[in-house]
Design a protein around this motif. Structure first.
Motif, PDB file in Angstrom:
ATOM      1  N   SER A  12      13.483  47.181  26.398  1.00  0.00           N
ATOM      2  CA  SER A  12      13.366  48.165  27.474  1.00  0.00           C
ATOM      3  C   SER A  12      12.903  49.514  26.931  1.00  0.00           C
ATOM      4  N   LYS A  13      12.060  50.151  27.689  1.00  0.00           N
ATOM      5  CA  LYS A  13      11.598  51.497  27.329  1.00  0.00           C
ATOM      6  C   LYS A  13      12.408  52.559  28.083  1.00  0.00           C
ATOM      7  N   GLU A  14      13.276  52.119  28.991  1.00  0.00           N
ATOM      8  CA  GLU A  14      14.090  53.042  29.768  1.00  0.00           C
ATOM      9  C   GLU A  14      15.254  53.577  28.937  1.00  0.00           C
ATOM     10  N   GLU A  15      15.700  54.760  29.297  1.00  0.00           N
ATOM     11  CA  GLU A  15      16.854  55.351  28.637  1.00  0.00           C
ATOM     12  C   GLU A  15      18.125  54.742  29.205  1.00  0.00           C
ATOM     13  N   LEU A  16      19.039  54.362  28.338  1.00  0.00           N
ATOM     14  CA  LEU A  16      20.308  53.774  28.750  1.00  0.00           C
ATOM     15  C   LEU A  16      21.246  54.882  29.216  1.00  0.00           C
ATOM     16  N   GLU A  17      21.700  54.773  30.454  1.00  0.00           N
ATOM     17  CA  GLU A  17      22.637  55.741  31.014  1.00  0.00           C
ATOM     18  C   GLU A  17      23.956  55.044  31.295  1.00  0.00           C
ATOM     19  N   GLU A  18      25.005  55.574  30.706  1.00  0.00           N
ATOM     20  CA  GLU A  18      26.330  54.973  30.817  1.00  0.00           C
ATOM     21  C   GLU A  18      26.769  54.822  32.270  1.00  0.00           C
ATOM     22  N   GLU A  19      26.466  55.810  33.101  1.00  0.00           N
ATOM     23  CA  GLU A  19      26.918  55.800  34.487  1.00  0.00           C
ATOM     24  C   GLU A  19      26.366  54.608  35.268  1.00  0.00           C
ATOM     25  N   ALA A  20      25.174  54.148  34.933  1.00  0.00           N
ATOM     26  CA  ALA A  20      24.545  53.046  35.659  1.00  0.00           C
ATOM     27  C   ALA A  20      25.361  51.760  35.553  1.00  0.00           C
ATOM     28  N   PHE A  21      25.984  51.532  34.408  1.00  0.00           N
ATOM     29  CA  PHE A  21      26.720  50.302  34.161  1.00  0.00           C
ATOM     30  C   PHE A  21      28.226  50.447  34.375  1.00  0.00           C
ATOM     31  N   GLN A  22      28.733  51.661  34.462  1.00  0.00           N
ATOM     32  CA  GLN A  22      30.159  51.924  34.427  1.00  0.00           C
ATOM     33  C   GLN A  22      30.965  51.087  35.422  1.00  0.00           C
ATOM     34  N   GLU A  23      30.587  51.088  36.686  1.00  0.00           N
ATOM     35  CA  GLU A  23      31.352  50.387  37.715  1.00  0.00           C
ATOM     36  C   GLU A  23      31.372  48.876  37.465  1.00  0.00           C
ATOM     37  N   LEU A  24      30.235  48.316  37.130  1.00  0.00           N
ATOM     38  CA  LEU A  24      30.142  46.880  36.877  1.00  0.00           C
ATOM     39  C   LEU A  24      30.962  46.478  35.654  1.00  0.00           C
ATOM     40  N   VAL A  25      30.910  47.271  34.606  1.00  0.00           N
ATOM     41  CA  VAL A  25      31.662  46.977  33.386  1.00  0.00           C
ATOM     42  C   VAL A  25      33.161  46.975  33.670  1.00  0.00           C
ATOM     43  N   ILE A  26      33.637  47.970  34.371  1.00  0.00           N
ATOM     44  CA  ILE A  26      35.064  48.053  34.693  1.00  0.00           C
ATOM     45  C   ILE A  26      35.480  46.870  35.560  1.00  0.00           C
ATOM     46  N   GLN A  27      34.683  46.549  36.571  1.00  0.00           N
ATOM     47  CA  GLN A  27      34.976  45.416  37.439  1.00  0.00           C
ATOM     48  C   GLN A  27      35.071  44.132  36.617  1.00  0.00           C
ATOM     49  N   HIS A  28      34.130  43.934  35.716  1.00  0.00           N
ATOM     50  CA  HIS A  28      34.094  42.706  34.919  1.00  0.00           C
ATOM     51  C   HIS A  28      35.306  42.610  33.994  1.00  0.00           C
ATOM     52  N   MET A  29      35.684  43.696  33.396  1.00  0.00           N
ATOM     53  CA  MET A  29      36.836  43.684  32.498  1.00  0.00           C
ATOM     54  C   MET A  29      38.141  43.466  33.262  1.00  0.00           C
ATOM     55  N   GLU A  30      38.297  44.125  34.406  1.00  0.00           N
ATOM     56  CA  GLU A  30      39.550  44.051  35.154  1.00  0.00           C
ATOM     57  C   GLU A  30      39.684  42.764  35.957  1.00  0.00           C
ATOM     58  N   GLU A  31      38.637  42.363  36.683  1.00  0.00           N
ATOM     59  CA  GLU A  31      38.727  41.192  37.553  1.00  0.00           C
ATOM     60  C   GLU A  31      38.546  39.877  36.805  1.00  0.00           C
ATOM     61  N   ALA A  32      37.587  39.840  35.909  1.00  0.00           N
ATOM     62  CA  ALA A  32      37.270  38.592  35.221  1.00  0.00           C
ATOM     63  C   ALA A  32      37.956  38.468  33.865  1.00  0.00           C
ATOM     64  N   ASN A  33      38.442  39.580  33.335  1.00  0.00           N
ATOM     65  CA  ASN A  33      39.042  39.615  32.001  1.00  0.00           C
ATOM     66  C   ASN A  33      38.064  39.062  30.955  1.00  0.00           C
ATOM     67  N   LYS A  34      36.818  39.496  31.074  1.00  0.00           N
ATOM     68  CA  LYS A  34      35.773  39.090  30.151  1.00  0.00           C
ATOM     69  C   LYS A  34      35.086  40.323  29.568  1.00  0.00           C
ATOM     70  N   THR A  35      34.260  40.116  28.557  1.00  0.00           N
ATOM     71  CA  THR A  35      33.597  41.198  27.849  1.00  0.00           C
ATOM     72  C   THR A  35      32.183  41.418  28.388  1.00  0.00           C
ATOM     73  N   PHE A  36      31.783  42.685  28.465  1.00  0.00           N
ATOM     74  CA  PHE A  36      30.446  43.085  28.891  1.00  0.00           C
ATOM     75  C   PHE A  36      29.878  43.962  27.778  1.00  0.00           C
TER      76      PHE A  36
END
Length: 110
Positions: free
Chosen positions: A46-70
């Motif tokens: 990817s040539k795009e800049e990685l922004e933490e905010e873009a992934f934040q909600e999905l990462v938290i959901q995945h860790m809390e609901e699925a108990n898996k790693t992102f």
């Protein structure tokens, strides 16, 4: 976007898609395709800049609901910029190593 499955992990390679398109796809297919897997998002091409905010909600959901790693693979970023729940590593191998350590901890219920 290319999706590979290896054991208990899905690897998403961004290819020609944008980060926004990738996130939309994951959110739309989350319950059917991703909830029961660890997720590696490979942004190496990817040539795009990685922004933490873009992934934040999905990462938290995945860790809390699925108990898996992102994990996000992004080789050309300042890793000190990311804190909190977002895990960013420079290589796919490091992503798999991190997932393996997390799986061991979950198995041991630590």
């Amino acid at each position: 976007m290319k999706i590979k499955e290896k054991e208990y992990t899905k690897i998403l390679n961004i290819e020609s898609n944008t980060i926004v398109e990738l996130l939309e796809y994951i959110n739309n297919e989350y319950d059917n395709s991703f909830k029961n897997f660890n997720i590696i998002v490979d942004l190496s091409e990817s040539k795009e800049e990685l922004e933490e905010e873009a992934f934040q909600e999905l990462v938290i959901q995945h860790m809390e609901e699925a108990n898996k790693t992102f994990v996000i693979v992004a080789p050309n970023v300042d890793f000190n910029e990311f804190d909190g729940d977002l895990i960013v590593v420079p290589t796919i191998q490091e992503a798999f190593d991190l997932i393996e350590m997390d799986e061991i901890q979950r198995d041991l219920e630590l």
